[in-house]
Design a protein around this motif. Structure first.
Motif, short mmCIF file in Angstrom:
data_model
loop_
_atom_site.label_atom_id
_atom_site.label_comp_id
_atom_site.label_asym_id
_atom_site.label_seq_id
_atom_site.Cartn_x
_atom_site.Cartn_y
_atom_site.Cartn_z
N VAL A 75 55.21 38.67 50.69
CA VAL A 75 53.91 38.02 50.83
C VAL A 75 52.86 39.02 50.35
CG1 VAL A 75 52.22 37.02 52.44
CG2 VAL A 75 54.68 36.71 52.86
N VAL A 76 52.17 38.68 49.25
CA VAL A 76 51.08 39.54 48.78
C VAL A 76 49.80 38.93 49.34
CG1 VAL A 76 49.84 40.44 46.77
CG2 VAL A 76 52.34 40.32 46.76
N PHE A 77 49.18 39.65 50.28
CA PHE A 77 48.05 39.10 51.00
C PHE A 77 46.74 39.59 50.40
CE2 PHE A 77 47.47 36.77 55.05
CZ PHE A 77 46.11 36.54 54.87
N LEU A 99 49.43 44.48 51.08
CA LEU A 99 47.97 44.35 50.93
C LEU A 99 47.59 45.15 49.68
CD1 LEU A 99 45.23 43.44 52.27
CD2 LEU A 99 45.21 45.65 53.43
N PRO A 100 47.12 44.50 48.61
CA PRO A 100 46.93 45.24 47.35
C PRO A 100 46.03 46.47 47.43
CG PRO A 100 46.91 42.89 46.94
CD PRO A 100 46.92 43.05 48.43
N ASP A 101 45.08 46.53 48.36
CA ASP A 101 44.28 47.75 48.52
C ASP A 101 44.13 48.05 50.01
OD1 ASP A 101 42.52 49.83 48.58
OD2 ASP A 101 41.04 48.94 47.22
N LEU A 102 44.64 49.19 50.44
CA LEU A 102 44.61 49.51 51.88
C LEU A 102 43.19 49.75 52.38
CD1 LEU A 102 47.72 51.85 52.27
CD2 LEU A 102 47.50 49.45 52.93
N ALA A 103 42.24 49.95 51.48
CA ALA A 103 40.85 50.16 51.90
C ALA A 103 40.15 48.84 52.23
CB ALA A 103 40.08 50.89 50.81
N ALA A 104 40.86 47.73 52.09
CA ALA A 104 40.25 46.43 52.42
C ALA A 104 40.33 46.22 53.94
CB ALA A 104 40.98 45.30 51.67
N ARG A 324 37.26 44.73 47.76
CA ARG A 324 38.17 45.82 47.34
C ARG A 324 39.38 45.28 46.58
NH1 ARG A 324 36.59 51.18 48.59
NH2 ARG A 324 38.55 51.52 47.51
N ILE A 325 39.80 44.07 46.94
CA ILE A 325 40.96 43.50 46.23
C ILE A 325 40.43 42.93 44.92
CG2 ILE A 325 42.91 41.89 46.37
CD1 ILE A 325 42.93 43.77 48.75
N ASP A 326 40.83 43.55 43.84
CA ASP A 326 40.38 43.07 42.53
C ASP A 326 41.60 42.80 41.64
OD1 ASP A 326 41.26 45.61 41.97
OD2 ASP A 326 39.31 46.40 41.36
N GLY A 327 41.31 42.35 40.42
CA GLY A 327 42.40 42.02 39.50
C GLY A 327 43.33 43.20 39.26
N ALA A 328 42.76 44.40 39.21
CA ALA A 328 43.58 45.59 38.94
C ALA A 328 44.55 45.87 40.08
CB ALA A 328 42.65 46.79 38.71
N HIS A 329 44.05 45.80 41.33
CA HIS A 329 44.94 46.08 42.47
C HIS A 329 46.02 45.00 42.61
CE1 HIS A 329 41.87 49.02 43.64
NE2 HIS A 329 42.85 49.58 44.33
N LEU A 330 45.64 43.75 42.33
CA LEU A 330 46.65 42.68 42.44
C LEU A 330 47.73 42.88 41.37
CD1 LEU A 330 47.75 40.09 43.62
CD2 LEU A 330 46.16 38.80 42.17
N CYS A 331 47.31 43.17 40.15
CA CYS A 331 48.26 43.36 39.06
C CYS A 331 49.17 44.56 39.35
CB CYS A 331 47.48 43.58 37.75
SG CYS A 331 48.53 43.57 36.30
N TRP A 332 48.57 45.64 39.86
CA TRP A 332 49.32 46.86 40.22
C TRP A 332 50.40 46.53 41.27
CZ3 TRP A 332 48.48 49.42 45.16
CH2 TRP A 332 49.11 50.66 45.26
N ALA A 333 50.00 45.78 42.31
CA ALA A 333 50.96 45.44 43.37
C ALA A 333 52.06 44.54 42.82
CB ALA A 333 50.23 44.76 44.53
N MET A 334 51.70 43.57 42.00
CA MET A 334 52.67 42.60 41.49
C MET A 334 53.64 43.23 40.49
SD MET A 334 52.27 39.65 42.93
CE MET A 334 52.96 38.44 41.81
N GLU A 335 53.13 44.03 39.56
CA GLU A 335 54.03 44.63 38.56
C GLU A 335 54.97 45.63 39.21
OE1 GLU A 335 52.26 46.21 35.03
OE2 GLU A 335 52.06 44.21 34.14
N ASN A 336 54.45 46.41 40.15
CA ASN A 336 55.34 47.35 40.84
C ASN A 336 56.42 46.59 41.61
OD1 ASN A 336 54.78 50.26 40.47
ND2 ASN A 336 52.69 49.64 41.01
#
Ligand code: 13P
Ligand code: SF4
Length: 367
Positions: A75-77, A99-104, A324-336
């Motif tokens: 689950v990517v929240f 959570l794509p960015d822990l600072a959220a 804090r959750i932006d396109g870059a963090h989502l892409c980073w979480a998903m590709e990894n």
């Protein structure tokens, strides 16, 4: 999901990509992961994030989805930390929440620490038989350990869409409620239920006895923690007045985290899902001022082409932590993830999980 073949990719690589590249690569990673992953997006998320969400909604809806959709192992929240923790508590043990960015985080959730709540409970226990008379009710915008506190003391959680039902449930069982950490949601809900002002008090965790006399504590039916949302508290009654001057036929709809002076002047108040549903269902040609987070309002503005939608105040900012959750963090979480690396895994410790789940389950039963 392929076997682990590569090293973890750093976020900095993604921050240099264009929006088009991020969109394409996130969509490809999602496609590669197929039924392995579910992306949940809170209504406050940016467009570049929400466009990838399998489901979008308010806190309650997303909590329910996390509990029900057990067939997807990841689950990517896309929301804030307390929401991802709630998903971890309610999901099955085979599911992993990211959570794509822990600072959220959430500034409101940070306004009640477990040490302060423990101290409040001990203070109340010196004045009353606390376990029999006070029901702890915590807004889901809170750390898991506070939900666990409620679960262990027979209490319950609530969201902005079921606060009334939770307050009714609580008063049916104990004469008083300790409601935390948002004083406004508690007060606005109790106002609608007709609770007299002298039966509410505010508990300031930095004052002895929360800043109250023993008599006031004994008299109170609702003890409101002194906490608020830094975004919603910026809406002022004058913003409603200004809108009404310009659009006398217009309607004002706000989130119940706003101050009571704003909620009382508005036509309606409710959760983010209620706001979206109400404006969407309104007749063509109607005019709305919406008092909640900017991303949601801008999306409504764009999608409701047959209506006029305004942000209640041009001086209010968006939620900095949701942002804090932006396109870059989502892409980073998903590709990894597609390459076998779980980043930012949200894990609630087992002890907290057990009791927090008890409080969340009680809420689910009354929702
Ligand atoms: P909702 O439960 O209405 O989605 O609200 C969550 C929130 O954080 C509001 O600020
Ligand atoms: Fe927290 Fe307010 Fe942001 Fe909602 S809008 S996540 S309550 S800071």
């Amino acid at each position: 999901m392929s076997a682990v073949t590569s090293v973890l990719k750093p976020i900095s690589e993604y921050q240099a990509l264009s929006p088009e590249q991020l969109f394409k690569r996130t969509a490809e990673a999602k496609h590669a992961l197929g039924n392995q992953v579910m992306i949940l997006g809170h209504n406050y998320q940016r467009d570049e994030v929400i466009e990838h969400a399998d489901f979008r909604g308010d806190s309650l809806l997303l909590s329910k989805l996390a509990a029900e959709r057990s067939e997807r192992p990841y689950v990517v929240f896309c929301g804030v930390h307390f929401m991802a923790e709630t998903a971890d508590i309610l999901s099955r043990s085979n599911q992993t929440v990211i959570l794509p960015d822990l600072a959220a985080g959430c500034s409101m959730a940070d306004m009640a620490a477990i040490e302060q709540v423990d101290q409040c409970w001990e203070t109340l226990a010196r004045i009353l038989p606390v376990e029999e008379t006070v029901m702890p009710a915590v807004y889901v915008n809170s750390a898991a350990v506070l939900k666990a506190f409620c679960g262990e003391h027979g209490g319950i959680t609530c969201t902005s869409s079921n606060a009334r039902a939770v307050i009714e449930w609580s008063w049916a069982r104990r004469e008083k409620i300790l409601f935390f950490p948002d004083e406004h949601l508690g007060r606005n809900t109790a106002n609608k239920m007709g609770l007299p002002r002298e039966e509410m008090l505010v508990w300031d965790p930095f004052q002895p006895n929360g800043g109250n006399s023993r008599e006031a504590i004994k008299r109170a039916k609702l003890i409101l923690w002194k906490g608020h949302c830094s975004v919603h508290q910026m809406f002022q009654p004058v913003h409603v007045d200004n809108f009404r001057k310009q659009y006398p036929q217009g309607k004002v709809i706000v989130h119940p985290e706003c101050h009571e002076d704003v909620v009382n002047k508005a036509d309606m108040s409710g959760s983010t899902e209620f706001i979206i549903r109400t404006v969407t269902a309104a007749p063509p040609g109607t005019v709305w001022a919406v008092g909640t987070e900017l991303n949601l309002v801008n999306r409504l503005k764009r999608e409701m082409t047959d209506k006029k939608v305004f942000f209640l105040s041009s001086t209010v900012c968006q939620c900095a932590t949701m942002f804090r959750i932006d396109g870059a963090h989502l892409c980073w979480a998903m590709e990894n993830l597609a390459e076998g690396h779980v980043v930012n895994h949200i894990v609630v410790p087992d002890d907290d999980k057990r009791w927090a789940k008890a409080a969340l389950d009680r809420m689910m039963a009354v929702s």
